[in-house]
Design a protein around this motif. Structure first.
Motif, short mmCIF file in Angstrom:
data_model
loop_
_atom_site.label_atom_id
_atom_site.label_comp_id
_atom_site.label_asym_id
_atom_site.label_seq_id
_atom_site.Cartn_x
_atom_site.Cartn_y
_atom_site.Cartn_z
N ARG A 1 0.84 4.55 -2.85
CA ARG A 1 0.63 5.66 -2.51
C ARG A 1 1.17 6.53 -3.26
O ARG A 1 1.26 7.99 -3.70
N LEU B 1 -5.50 12.07 -0.49
CA LEU B 1 -4.49 11.83 0.05
C LEU B 1 -3.91 12.67 0.82
O LEU B 1 -3.53 14.30 -0.07
N SER C 1 0.40 -1.12 -0.19
CA SER C 1 -0.08 0.13 0.36
C SER C 1 0.98 1.14 -0.15
O SER C 1 0.57 2.88 -0.63
N GLU C 2 2.11 1.46 0.69
CA GLU C 2 3.13 2.99 0.45
C GLU C 2 3.62 3.03 -0.79
O GLU C 2 3.47 3.70 -1.01
N SER D 1 0.48 9.18 -5.30
CA SER D 1 1.51 11.04 -5.30
C SER D 1 1.70 11.33 -6.62
O SER D 1 1.22 11.89 -7.20
#
Length: 570
Positions: free
Chosen positions: A329, A362, A325-326, A333
């Protein structure tokens, strides 16, 4: 227990029969408080052990070749090599009634005397030259004993002579009656009265005498008369006084708990051929693993440290694999920055936006000094790096798991190590793989570095036991034949055991016994039941890039057995 003066006298006679004129071929530092001599006499090698342990001091012959159990030789060991090694045994003696053993050795630098003081708590081993102490295992200074200093370059002072005790050779029934009458209370146990009143009377002999007199070793002074006590005393003492030795061991609950130079009827008595054999049965085999506890400590500490570091690394890698998930992200981004680049004002440090309609907003940090495109590229680079790392993680996890398994195998190797050279095998493996934190140690010489243990069963089958990873690899991939039977405790580090296929049918009983040995030399040796797999050697394969002796296998069957050592096969 410690030997009494009669046991030492029996040992003196035993050694006098075997060792005078013998050449001392080797001196061995067996343990911090033990030295050994290899003596060649009467066409045979003899192994003499000296131990100055405070609780179990002793001197006796052992069957097995003595092995070094300390990383560095003691100072006394070095002096033994200089003055004793290469010399010949000139005489063996014992001062009357004393728990001392003295051996005179004629060497190139003249005559020296080995003195073994075998008193509990005050045990020591000294080397003297012309009455001067060259050195000793336990140095005793003026703060410890003003009367007797045990220090290099000091005169040797023997233990103070025993006074005010009766000579067992001249004692009478009246003397024993006076001892009984002197009890401070009638309920005083007789066996506690005798040792302080009669020369060379150990608590064990006193207990035996009282048992023979009253059929109860706890009999009280008020229950006995001097004549009856003297009859039992004379029965025990007369053979000892004329040096008619009858060595053996007394057993309790199946364990050898006492030795003596005369039969002990208050215990389950088993005769032995010599007092050395009796002593070794009680003390255990000091050439076995327990002799090397001190040498194991720093190695075990290094193994624990290596295991902790590898476990931490493994958890970190697994956590990294879970952090998908990181990584996502980072990609999202970068894409959001590009999507909103024309809405980002100069100097803006943060962008808030949703990637999907139903996903949470986010919060994306921006470098105000850079353009939106540069910020997006930064996030994409971090994403690519994280993605590449994630692709490598499964291989790193597998590699770390193998290394952790090998460290666990080395822990089993250390537990099974029967001498310092086998402990050194573990050290060398740790050093080679970067897990040794101390100063780098050179490999010891190859002399004495053992191969797998060879056993011949009662039916003539040959079995081999690899007791460490080096021996396991040697046994399975160099010594064993493809059709031989291979055994190993399931899912734990331990020994490879091989039964040689000599064309005969291998019986189920032999399989069970071999499996019990494999379980004994495994990490689960203390379990009541252990699952052991067996297959043909041809189905065993080394694991690529793993440590020595690490294998996979197939076509196996399993047995559940109770761990037992190799004596089960005899």
């Amino acid at each position: 227990m410690s030997p009494d003066s009669f046991a030492i006298a029996a040992l003196v006679d035993e050694l006098r029969d075997l060792l005078p004129g013998g050449r001392i071929q080797d001196v061995v530092d067996v343990a911090p408080m033990s030295l050994g001599l290899e003596v060649y006499a009467q066409g045979k090698r003899h192994y003499l052990l000296f131990c100055a342990d405070s609780q179990q001091p002793r001197v006796h012959l052992v069957v097995s070749k003595l092995r070094r159990g300390t990383q560095k030789p003691t100072q006394l060991g070095l002096l033994f090599r200089r003055y004793v090694e290469g010399g010949r045994i000139a005489s063996i003696g014992q001062p009357a009634w004393e728990r001392l053993l003295e051996i005179d050795v004629e060497g190139e630098e003249g005559r020296v005397r080995i003195v073994a003081e075998l008193m509990p708590r005050r045990a020591n081993l000294l080397l003297l030259r012309e009455g001067i102490i060259l050195d000793c295992l336990k140095r005793v200074g003026p703060d410890d004993n003003r009367y007797r200093l045990s220090l290099p370059n000091h005169d040797y002072v023997p233990p103070p002579p025993i006074q005010n005790q009766l000579d067992p050779a001249t004692i009478s029934a009246a003397d024993l009656q006076r001892i009984l009458d002197s009890a401070d209370k009638p309920t005083r146990q007789i066996r506690r009265l005798l040792p302080g009143r009669i020369l060379s009377m150990s608590p064990l002999l006193a207990k035996e005498i009282v048992f023979r007199a009253a059929s109860d070793s706890s009999a009280r002074a008020s229950d006995m008369d001097g004549a009856r006590l003297y009859s039992a005393f004379d029965e025990v003492m007369q053979p000892l006084l004329i040096r008619n030795w009858q060595p053996g061991v007394g057993r309790e609950s199946g364990l050898a708990t006492a030795f003596a130079a005369c039969p002990l009827t208050h215990l389950d008595w088993q005769p032995r051929s010599s007092i050395s054999e009796a002593m070794a049965a009680v003390y255990g085999e000091i050439t076995g693993s327990q002799a090397y506890d001190e040498a194991r400590k720093p190695v075990q500490a290094a193994l624990v440290d290596a295991k902790a570091k590898l476990s931490g690394k493994l958890e970190s890698l697994r956590q990294g694999l879970r952090d998908e998930s990181e990584r996502e992200r980072l990609r999202q981004s970068g894409e959001l920055i590009l999507a909103y680049q024309y809405a980002i004002s100069e100097g803006q440090s943060e962008l808030r936006a949703q990637y999907d309609f139903d996903s949470p907003e986010l919060v994306i940090g921006l470098d105000a000094r850079r353009s939106p495109l540069e910020n997006a590229q930064t996030y994409f680079r971090r994403y690519d790096k994280a993605k590449a790392a994630a692709q490598a993680v499964p291989a790193l996890i597998a590699e770390t798991e193998l290394e952790l398994a090998y460290i666990e195998q080395l822990q089993a190797d250390l537990a099974n190590a029967a001498n310092w050279l086998e402990i050194d095998d573990v050290i060398q493996s740790l050093q080679a793989r970067g897990h040794w934190g101390g100063a780098r140690l050179k490999r010891l010489g190859g002399g004495g570095r053992q191969g797998p243990l060879r056993i011949v069963s009662r039916d003539g089958y040959v079995l081999w036991v690899g007791r460490n990873s080096r021996q396991n690899a040697q046994l399975t991939f160099k010594r064993a034949n493809p059709q031989d039977i291979w055994l190993h405790a399931r899912d734990v580090p331990g020994a490879h055991v091989v039964i040689r296929d000599d064309g005969r049918r291998i019986k189920e009983e032999l399989l069970m016994e071999a499996a019990a040995v494999a379980a004994h030399y495994s990490q689960r040796r203390d379990d009541s039941k252990v699952q052991v797999d067996y297959t043909r050697v041809k189905y065993v394969r080394a694991i690529k890039a793993a440590g020595p002796g690490m294998v996979t296998y197939r076509n196996e069957k399993s047995l559940w057995v109770q761990p037992q050592d190799e004596n089960i096969l005899a």
